[in-house]
Design a protein around this motif. Structure first.
Motif, PDB file in Angstrom:
ATOM      1  N   ALA A 195       0.842  -1.202   0.000  1.00  0.00           N
ATOM      2  CA  ALA A 195       0.000   0.000   0.000  1.00  0.00           C
ATOM      3  C   ALA A 195       0.875   1.249   0.000  1.00  0.00           C
ATOM      4  CB  ALA A 195      -0.932  -0.010   1.217  1.00  0.00           C
ATOM      5  N   LEU A 205      -3.004  -2.202  -7.265  1.00  0.00           N
ATOM      6  CA  LEU A 205      -3.577  -1.255  -6.302  1.00  0.00           C
ATOM      7  C   LEU A 205      -3.878   0.094  -6.942  1.00  0.00           C
ATOM      8  CD1 LEU A 205      -1.438  -1.841  -3.070  1.00  0.00           C
ATOM      9  CD2 LEU A 205      -3.853  -2.361  -3.398  1.00  0.00           C
ATOM     10  N   VAL A 260      -4.503   3.110   4.370  1.00  0.00           N
ATOM     11  CA  VAL A 260      -4.425   1.641   4.438  1.00  0.00           C
ATOM     12  C   VAL A 260      -3.078   1.219   5.038  1.00  0.00           C
ATOM     13  CG1 VAL A 260      -4.310  -0.462   3.045  1.00  0.00           C
ATOM     14  CG2 VAL A 260      -6.031   1.265   2.536  1.00  0.00           C
ATOM     15  N   SER A 288     -11.148   1.639   4.536  1.00  0.00           N
ATOM     16  CA  SER A 288      -9.754   1.187   4.478  1.00  0.00           C
ATOM     17  C   SER A 288      -9.645  -0.281   4.875  1.00  0.00           C
ATOM     18  CB  SER A 288      -8.869   2.060   5.366  1.00  0.00           C
ATOM     19  OG  SER A 288      -9.254   1.925   6.708  1.00  0.00           O
ATOM     20  N   TRP A 323      -9.770  -2.560   1.877  1.00  0.00           N
ATOM     21  CA  TRP A 323      -8.475  -2.630   1.178  1.00  0.00           C
ATOM     22  C   TRP A 323      -7.508  -3.510   1.961  1.00  0.00           C
ATOM     23  CZ3 TRP A 323      -6.981   0.197  -3.353  1.00  0.00           C
ATOM     24  CH2 TRP A 323      -7.996   0.997  -3.892  1.00  0.00           C
TER      25      TRP A 323
END
Lengths: 470, 149
Positions: free
Chosen positions: A111, A353, A376, A433, A436
């Protein structure tokens, strides 16, 4: 082989020497922390808190610093590269927990790299707006994987140079701030200004949760723990020194930015520090300064992202050698000695991503890739950090010698509370979040299942967890 | 003569070590130093593909296993064998080791035959050849048909 003994004591110089000195370690920490946020996130933090957003950076770096103390203690006890997963494994010895920690940490680096790539594309857009942002992000991610494959990251000199450039960029902002104050134009009341009518504490927590991304990166210092000279001495000084330096720079830069540019302008800008440079306070052409500063910011972001890529491929390599993910990730290129499958896979995940973020943005969901992936990262890392502090307490009394650095317990408790409060805030205010996070962690789980179902077990390492016990 | 045998943990470096043994006269070699270099900032600081032992999270242990495996090639051959682990940039450290031990020969593996070696400059073997203070034996990989993924 009696005649081949080379005990460390009798070895001549260079025999068992380690190459990371305290000074190098300091610059490694500083470069790693500085690149990861202030160039990328300062505008959003300013928008969240108001003119007093320096306070968010101050609180954030303090919480991170207390966590850093736990890393310093554990790294001096267990100077190996695995970091958080090693500590959790030492403390609890539970394979699932160790695996979870490893996957959380790995997910956080994915991330983070995505967020940084998006931040990079924003600075590119400032000087060259022709290519679409998504293309720049993808090209950046591929370029870093290639640089890593070639071995650029190995260069200590390149590392130091990039860190100097990062610091220079922030010094430019500071100088602008000082000149502005010197001209008597600064209105210091801005520094105590909170944009929200709500509770001030709440505004700060919101800012800290966002700015915390700027403090992350220090955990990657475990990468070089094994090669550090006199770790018990150098680790605490370099780690805490590096973070403290970064913290002071952050606070001063935030103040300089708040004084020179209206907070609204900062908040609306994709590349907020550029606004400070664009304010035209230095007697140099704004166009030139903008270009120079944008390049500096890109270098800073690149430096930090490179370390993330190193960490990703290392974790995957380690896990593959332990037979918890498919063995392909342990494949080393025959002459470059780089884990090319792990590098390729990491690049694909990070591209996935940013593409996901981009697509969601296109179908109408308002997704700011930079701050989305940053939060995240922060959510994932806060769990890891809390785990590391708990492990630090659990491991008190074992594997200690008089040389072991011992972090003050009270500060560790404060750090733990800080991490938990921030985590609670992030989850409460931004439940998206978690989706994710779950996606990334699920990917780790998927790799485990693939290995468990299709992988051939290596009898040497079935019961070792992520790392062998002492 | 002091011979430095470099290993990056690759099977090719094991082949290079055996190559030396295949033609050199052990009576003329006084000492052999097997040198492994850990690259602290690289993705994988040291990958050991020669000893067959698993990775336990420590790149130092991996380097030690590789050095042990290479040193074992010279068991009972005659010359005294030293095992050295260094840290830093591979080519630099090999060259420094050659200077420090006043080596008469450095043995390195040339790496692969792949695209990256013909396109990218700066491989360890190349740099050692250019800057070593003594003759260098560069052992090429086996012919292509014998090469396995």
């Amino acid at each position: 082989m009696a005649d081949t003994a080379t005990a460390p004591a009798v070895d001549d110089e260079g025999g068992l020497k380690r190459s990371i000195t305290g000074r190098l370690l300091f610059f490694y920490v500083l470069g790693d922390v500085l690149g990861s946020g202030i160039y990328v996130l300062i505008g959003s933090v300013a928008g969240e808190v108001g003119g007093a957003f320096w306070a968010a950076f101050a609180v954030g770096v303090t919480v991170a610093g207390f966590t850093g103390l736990a890393y310093a203690e554990l790294a001096t006890k267990y100077p190996q590269a695995a970091g958080a997963s090693l500590y959790v494994n030492k403390a609890f010895g539970k394979k699932p927990l160790t695996f979870l920690t490893t996957v959380l940490y790995l997910s956080a680096t994915f991330a983070a790299a995505g967020s940084l790539a998006a931040g990079f594309s924003q600075y590119v857009a400032e000087v060259w707006d022709a290519p679409p942002a998504l293309l720049v992000m993808i090209a950046f991610i591929i370029l870093l994987a290639v640089l890593n494959f070639i071995g650029i990251t190995e260069s200590v000199v390149a590392n130091m140079l990039m860190t100097f450039v990062e610091v220079t960029g922030l010094l430019i902002v500071l100088v602008i701030g000082v000149i502005y104050v010197g001209q008597g134009k600064a209105d210091f009341s801005v520094l105590a200004d909170f944009s929200t009518d709500d509770n001030i504490i709440f505004a700060i927590v919101a800012g800290v949760a966002l700015s915390f991304f700027a403090m992350t990166g220090f955990e990657n210092v475990a990468n070089v723990a094994e090669e550090t000279v006199d770790p018990h001495k150098n680790f605490p000084i370099a780690l805490i020194g590096g973070m403290a330096t970064a913290g002071v720079i952050y606070v001063l830069v935030s103040m300089a930015a708040a004084l020179t540019v209206p907070v609204d302008t900062l908040a609306d800008s994709d590349a907020a520090l550029l606004e400070v440079v664009k304010a035209g306070i230095l007697p140099i052409s704004v166009t030139v300064m903008t270009l120079v500063f944008a390049v500096i910011a890109m270098i800073a972001i690149t430096n930090t992202t490179l370390v993330q890529v190193v960490t990703q491929s290392r974790i995957l390599y380690g896990m593959a050698r332990e037979d918890v993910v498919p063995g392909a990730f342990g494949k080393i290129h025959s002459s470059r000695r780089s884990p090319w499958v792990a590098l390729l896979f990491s690049a694909v995940v990070v591209i996935g991503l940013v593409v996901t973020g981009d697509v969601l943005g296109r179908i109408g969901l308002d997704v700011d890739i930079v701050s989305r992936l940053a939060s995240v990262t922060v959510a994932l890392l806060l769990v890891v950090y809390a785990g590391v502090i708990v492990s630090c307490f659990k491991l008190r009394g074992s594997d200690e010698s008089e040389k072991t650095f011992r972090a003050p317990s009270a500060l560790l408790v404060l750090g733990l509370i800080g991490n938990v409060v921030l985590l609670g805030y992030v989850i409460a205010t931004d439940p998206t979040s978690l989706i994710w996070c779950a996606g990334l962690v699920g990917l780790g789980g998927l790799l485990y299942v693939v290995e468990a179902v299709f992988g051939s077990r290596n009898p040497d390492s079935t019961d070792t967890g992520a790392v062998k016990g002492a | 003569m002091h011979v430095v045998v470099a290993t990056d943990g690759s099977r090719q470096s094991l082949a290079a070590a055996k190559q030396l043994k295949a033609f050199a006269d052990p009576a003329k070699i006084t000492e052999i130093s097997v040198v492994a270099v850990i690259r602290p900032l690289a993705s994988v600081a040291f990958a050991d593909d020669v000893s067959g032992s698993g990775f336990d999270g420590s790149f130092r242990d991996a380097a030690q296993s590789a050095v042990d495996a290479i040193a074992a090639v010279y068991d009972g051959w005659g010359p005294k064998v030293n095992k050295r682990i260094r840290s830093g940039s591979a080519a630099n450290e090999i060259i420094k080791a050659a200077r420090q031990y006043d080596a008469g020969l450095v043995v390195v593996a040339a790496g692969g035959r792949g695209l990256s070696d013909s396109v990218l400059v700066g491989s360890t073997a190349q740099r050692v050849q250019h800057y070593a203070p003594c003759p260098v034996l560069v052992v090429r990989p086996a012919p292509k048909k014998a090469r396995k993924g």
